[in-house]
Design an enzyme around this catalytic site. Sequence first.
Site, PDB file in Angstrom:
ATOM      1  CD  GLU A 168     -14.695  -3.710  11.954  1.00  0.00           C
ATOM      2  OE1 GLU A 168     -15.942  -3.642  11.801  1.00  0.00           O
ATOM      3  OE2 GLU A 168     -14.253  -3.019  12.964  1.00  0.00           O
TER       4      GLU A 168
ATOM      5  CB  SER B 135     -11.961   3.724  13.835  1.00  0.00           C
ATOM      6  OG  SER B 135     -13.274   4.179  13.293  1.00  0.00           O
TER       7      SER B 135
END
Length: 314
Positions: A128, A225
């Site tokens: 990301e 994450s």
Amino acid sequence: MTKSVVLAAPRGYCAGVDRAVTTVELALERFGAPIYVRKQIVHNRHVVEDLQARGAVFVDELDAVPDGATVVFSAHGVAPSVHADAAARGLHTIDATCPLVTRVHNEAKKFAAQGVEIVLIGHAGHEEVEGTTGEAPESIRLVERPEDVEALEVRDPSRVTFLTQTTLSVDETAETISRIREKFPLLTDRSRDDICYATQNRQAAVKHIAADADLVIVVGSANSSNSVRLVEVAREAGARDARRVDNADEIDPAWLQGVERVGVTSGASVPESLVRGVCAFLEAHGFPPAVEEVLIEERTSFGLPRELRDAGRP
């Protein structure tokens, strides 16, 4: 004390993950195997293995995709250069980027166009972060944690703002933002961070069950994450111990010695079947059926990518 198992809610699939996984499934139905997917569609080993069994082929980069093939971009987003490479190769692309990540990309482009430098809070190397940085590489400075802010240098302290990865620790990110505001008092401020609703809700839910827990089990993959953050949040919220597992097979029975109260939750890319497997493991080791504690009701949903809508549903 009587043994108990408490299930946090919300947990598991968020709207962006559900959209991304459904995108690959429908692409396989409409276009047939193989469907190529750049990177993991979501960060969960079991989801990836299931889609592989159905005909999805996961690749690290587009050079592993044959010319003219169909390729899906993962929920984490990609840089503009990846779109350009795909177009140059004549690839049929389907963009499964989470709309909340796309919003961050759009913010990056907007600020860069205004000449505002961007402090991006996130984890180096995360897909990301790489995708967002690719939108404005000359304008973005990455910080990973609060203590990184002190050494941060920008071109013009009066023209700087911040963006965040969507899957960070809410509390640590708030501290990082506070330090950025202190360092740059002329900051082009924003009313919120970019941590997504699902990450915030799952962290709030695990805090709710962790304070009284001897052990919190977080179901999620090591490269997720938001799953890793849930372990950290559980410990900070008072859990005596917190562990991450991909599935029930990774639970060490020794963890349960002297444990009365267990909390269970899962990251935003985890199928509910894996959570049920953990609960079944606990029952097999003398714990009662899990009781769910719902902190927040989630009703968010996202439409399919334009490429599938335009093609029509199979």
